[in-house]
Design an enzyme around this catalytic site. Structure first.
Site, PDB file in Angstrom:
ATOM      1  N   ARG A  67     -18.194   9.479 -14.684  1.00 42.63           N
ATOM      2  CA  ARG A  67     -18.887   8.210 -14.444  1.00 42.63           C
ATOM      3  C   ARG A  67     -19.975   8.433 -13.405  1.00 42.63           C
ATOM      4  O   ARG A  67     -19.722   9.004 -12.346  1.00 42.63           O
ATOM      5  CB  ARG A  67     -17.894   7.159 -13.945  1.00 42.63           C
ATOM      6  N   ASN A 126      -9.796  -3.106 -14.924  1.00 37.11           N
ATOM      7  CA  ASN A 126      -9.706  -3.678 -13.580  1.00 37.11           C
ATOM      8  C   ASN A 126     -10.861  -4.653 -13.341  1.00 37.11           C
ATOM      9  O   ASN A 126     -10.659  -5.814 -12.951  1.00 37.11           O
ATOM     10  CB  ASN A 126      -9.712  -2.582 -12.522  1.00 37.11           C
ATOM     11  N   ASP A 127     -12.092  -4.169 -13.560  1.00 44.55           N
ATOM     12  CA  ASP A 127     -13.251  -5.043 -13.371  1.00 44.55           C
ATOM     13  C   ASP A 127     -13.371  -6.069 -14.487  1.00 44.55           C
ATOM     14  O   ASP A 127     -13.731  -7.223 -14.247  1.00 44.55           O
ATOM     15  CB  ASP A 127     -14.537  -4.215 -13.277  1.00 44.55           C
ATOM     16  N   HIS A 133       0.821  -1.214   0.000  1.00 46.67           N
ATOM     17  CA  HIS A 133       0.000   0.000   0.000  1.00 46.67           C
ATOM     18  C   HIS A 133       0.852   1.259   0.000  1.00 46.67           C
ATOM     19  O   HIS A 133       0.459   2.281  -0.579  1.00 46.67           O
ATOM     20  CB  HIS A 133      -0.954  -0.013   1.192  1.00 46.67           C
ATOM     21  N   ARG A 135     -14.369   9.788 -11.241  1.00 46.95           N
ATOM     22  CA  ARG A 135     -15.148   8.989 -10.283  1.00 46.95           C
ATOM     23  C   ARG A 135     -15.913   9.946  -9.376  1.00 46.95           C
ATOM     24  O   ARG A 135     -15.309  10.766  -8.683  1.00 46.95           O
ATOM     25  CB  ARG A 135     -14.224   8.105  -9.450  1.00 46.95           C
ATOM     26  N   ARG A 153     -10.801  -8.888  -7.445  1.00 45.96           N
ATOM     27  CA  ARG A 153      -9.753  -7.901  -7.211  1.00 45.96           C
ATOM     28  C   ARG A 153      -9.350  -7.849  -5.746  1.00 45.96           C
ATOM     29  O   ARG A 153      -8.239  -7.430  -5.410  1.00 45.96           O
ATOM     30  CB  ARG A 153     -10.238  -6.520  -7.641  1.00 45.96           C
ATOM     31  N   GLU A 208     -17.160  -3.515 -18.680  1.00 47.98           N
ATOM     32  CA  GLU A 208     -16.509  -4.149 -17.530  1.00 47.98           C
ATOM     33  C   GLU A 208     -16.948  -5.594 -17.331  1.00 47.98           C
ATOM     34  O   GLU A 208     -16.399  -6.292 -16.478  1.00 47.98           O
ATOM     35  CB  GLU A 208     -16.843  -3.374 -16.257  1.00 47.98           C
ATOM     36  N   CYS A 229      -9.971   3.038 -19.440  1.00 54.35           N
ATOM     37  CA  CYS A 229      -9.699   3.820 -18.234  1.00 54.35           C
ATOM     38  C   CYS A 229      -9.219   2.957 -17.072  1.00 54.35           C
ATOM     39  O   CYS A 229      -9.146   3.428 -15.945  1.00 54.35           O
ATOM     40  CB  CYS A 229     -10.937   4.620 -17.818  1.00 54.35           C
TER      41      CYS A 229
END
Length: 559
Positions: free
Chosen positions: A323, A448-449, A190, A287, A459, A425, A496
């Site tokens: 979004r 990602n999704d 992280h 976002r 994830r 996605e 994206c």
């Protein structure tokens, strides 16, 4: 004498400065005689520390959301869960009952859980740092220890530590800090993720030799090549200055003249200026969840309108893709009645909630967006719907837009219908991409999704993190299918997800036919520079060979 040490570079940036050592752990003296310990008093001390820890973590989550975005800030939710973890709390209570004071009981209860994570492989081992972070927080609270303010370091400092926890890294000021280096740590820790989000030069996992470097000594941190240089000479300093990718403010084209839009992903208003400074061609993913988090009630229409117009004003000659609200079981909002689902990623989230229990919020957001789209002095607004899996969902969302437009017209409000798009996605949206594209202006691939759904690998589950890689042939073929279908349906196609910001994959993405790439602002200069070196036909031929590959290893070799 110059000495060079190798580690793991986590940001494509380099910096030079004077060393400031950070030692965050609390050292405890030997425990007292158990007969002198009052268990009730020590238990009360621990419970008070739990409450204080929760308050601190909530504040730090809010700060991290503002600075690095909602996705990264979610780590503090995990830390709050660790504070109340039954195994750990039970161990602390048992140790207190056996005569240990609260600090020593806390230290003992965390020992085995930390060791178990350290013995695991890959990114799972890095969860040990999260446990250390929670342990050290509780120890500091129960011992009334001071915490070094990492947000108030001298200008140009290089922070050096054995390791940095998420709460440590969230304090860092990228305008002051020249970089950091740690003895331990990995690329997916992280601390590394926060460093990339903040644009701080960083090298982790350097090893014990880093401990030789004393306070005040000059250190060069090269996050691109994964090296730190002790007492760098002028030649080393010039090399990193020359190697830094310059910001390219203009739009870029491939070597044979095909323009590729390179935009930025943002999660807060604070990130807008950073994106502009890095030369982003507008915003490819705004976002909006941050507007709804860490408050007792949702933002009203006017508040949202002000935020959207501010984003558009930052990029007056560019496109800003917003979004609509993307929440669900994995992104809970306290004032919404979100179900506690066994598998939230396959549950009620994204457009499903907007067309269902959050329909009123969706309508308010659409009203604010359509009003913002009418601002002629600002940039071009585009709006996309998240997690669409079927044509029926898109048709319902478009009908809602039409209804809102009619209502605004009847009220005499100034408005405009922006460009509308769909996030790709899910496998369902991939297979229906041409039909979706015929109804909207653009498609935007959220890798990602998409990767987690194509590969059936969450994830959030680090046990299957190896499968969460967009270079798997199945994911690449899904991307190519989407691009082809989008163009067949006369829609432009962007990306994206994190894949878009990997400079090593820029040629492949151009070869696959993407019109737009959107990413963390820090990688915009590198991707723009790469676009200019690409020959489109060569990229397409390489992409064709990659799409024929059957394994991830074959893909890696071809790239």
């Amino acid at each position: 004498m110059t000495t060079e040490l190798s580690g793991i570079g986590v940001t494509p940036r380099a910096g030079v400065g004077g060393v400031v050592w950070y030692r965050g752990a609390t050292d405890l003296p030997d425990p007292p005689d158990p007969t002198t310990v009052d268990p009730e008093e020590e238990l009360a001390t621990f419970e008070a520390a739990q409450a204080t820890a929760h308050e601190e973590l909530e504040r730090e989550r809010e700060r991290a959301t503002d600075r690095v975005g909602e996705d990264e800030a979610e780590i503090f939710d995990a830390h709050r869960a660790f504070v109340d973890d039954p195994e750990i709390v039970g161990g602390i209570e048992a140790a207190i009952e056996n005569g240990l004071p609260a600090p020593h009981a806390i230290q003992r209860a965390f020992t085995d859980p930390i060791a178990r994570f350290e013995n695991l492989e890959g990114s799972m081992s890095e969860r040990a740092d999260d446990l250390r972070d929670v342990r050290d927080r509780l120890l500091r609270i129960v011992t009334d220890g001071d915490r070094m303010d990492l947000g108030d370091l001298p200008d140009g400092s290089i922070l050096v530590a054995e390791r940095l926890t998420p709460s440590d890294t969230a304090q860092l000021d990228p305008d002051v800090l020249s970089g950091f280096a740690t003895i331990f740590g990995g690329r997916t820790s992280h601390a590394a993720i926060f460093a990339r989000s903040l644009g701080i030069p960083a090298v982790v996992g350097v090893g014990d030799e880093l401990a030789q470097v004393g306070d005040g000594r000059e250190l060069l941190v090269d996050g691109e090549n994964g090296v730190v240089v002790i007492d760098p000479d002028e030649g080393a300093k010039r090399r990193i200055a020359d190697a830094e990718t310059p910001v390219i403010d203009d739009h870029v084209s491939t070597a044979d003249g095909e323009e590729i839009e390179v935009a930025a992903n943002v999660g807060t208003l604070a990130e807008l200026d950073v994106a502009a400074e890095q030369g982003a061609d507008g915003i490819g993913l705004f976002r909006t969840e941050f507007l709804f988090l860490d408050r007792d009630a949702p933002p009203d229409e006017d508040e949202q309108y002000e935020v959207y117009t501010e984003a558009l004003a930052t990029f007056p000659d560019e496109r800003c893709v917003v979004r609509t609200l993307d929440i669900g079981g994995d992104k809970p909002i306290p004032y919404l009645d979100a179900p506690d689902e066994a598998n939230p990623f396959l549950g009620e989230r994204g457009i499903r909630r907007s067309l269902g229990p959050d329909s009123d919020l969706f309508e308010t957001q659409l009203r604010a967006l359509l009003r913002a789209a009418a601002d002629d002095s600002a940039g071009t607004l585009a709006v996309m719907f998240p997690l669409v899996a079927s044509v029926e969902e898109l048709d319902a969302a478009l009908a809602r837009v039409e209804t809102v437009a009619e209502e605004l017209d009847e009220e005499g409000e100034s408005f405009d219908v922006p460009e509308l798009g769909v996030m790709i996605e899910t496998p369902g949206s991939v297979f229906m991409a041409e039909s979706l594209a015929e109804r909207v202006d653009f498609l935007s691939i959220g890798t990602n999704d998409l990767t987690q759904y194509v590969m059936a690998a969450s994830r959030e589950n680090e046990r299957v993190s190896d499968l969460h890689d967009p270079r798997y042939p199945a994911v690449l073929r899904a991307i190519r299918r989407t691009v082809s279908a989008g163009h067949e349906g006369d829609a432009w196609v962007g990306m994206c997800g994190e894949m878009a910001g990997d400079p090593d994959l820029t040629e492949l993405l151009v070869g696959l036919g993407l019109d737009e790439l959107s990413m963390s602002a820090i990688t915009v200069p590198d991707v723009k520079a790469n676009v200019g070196d690409i020959d489109t036909e060569t990229a397409r031929e390489r992409a064709r060979r990659v799409l024929d590959a059957e394994t991830r290893e074959e893909v890696a070799e071809l790239l």
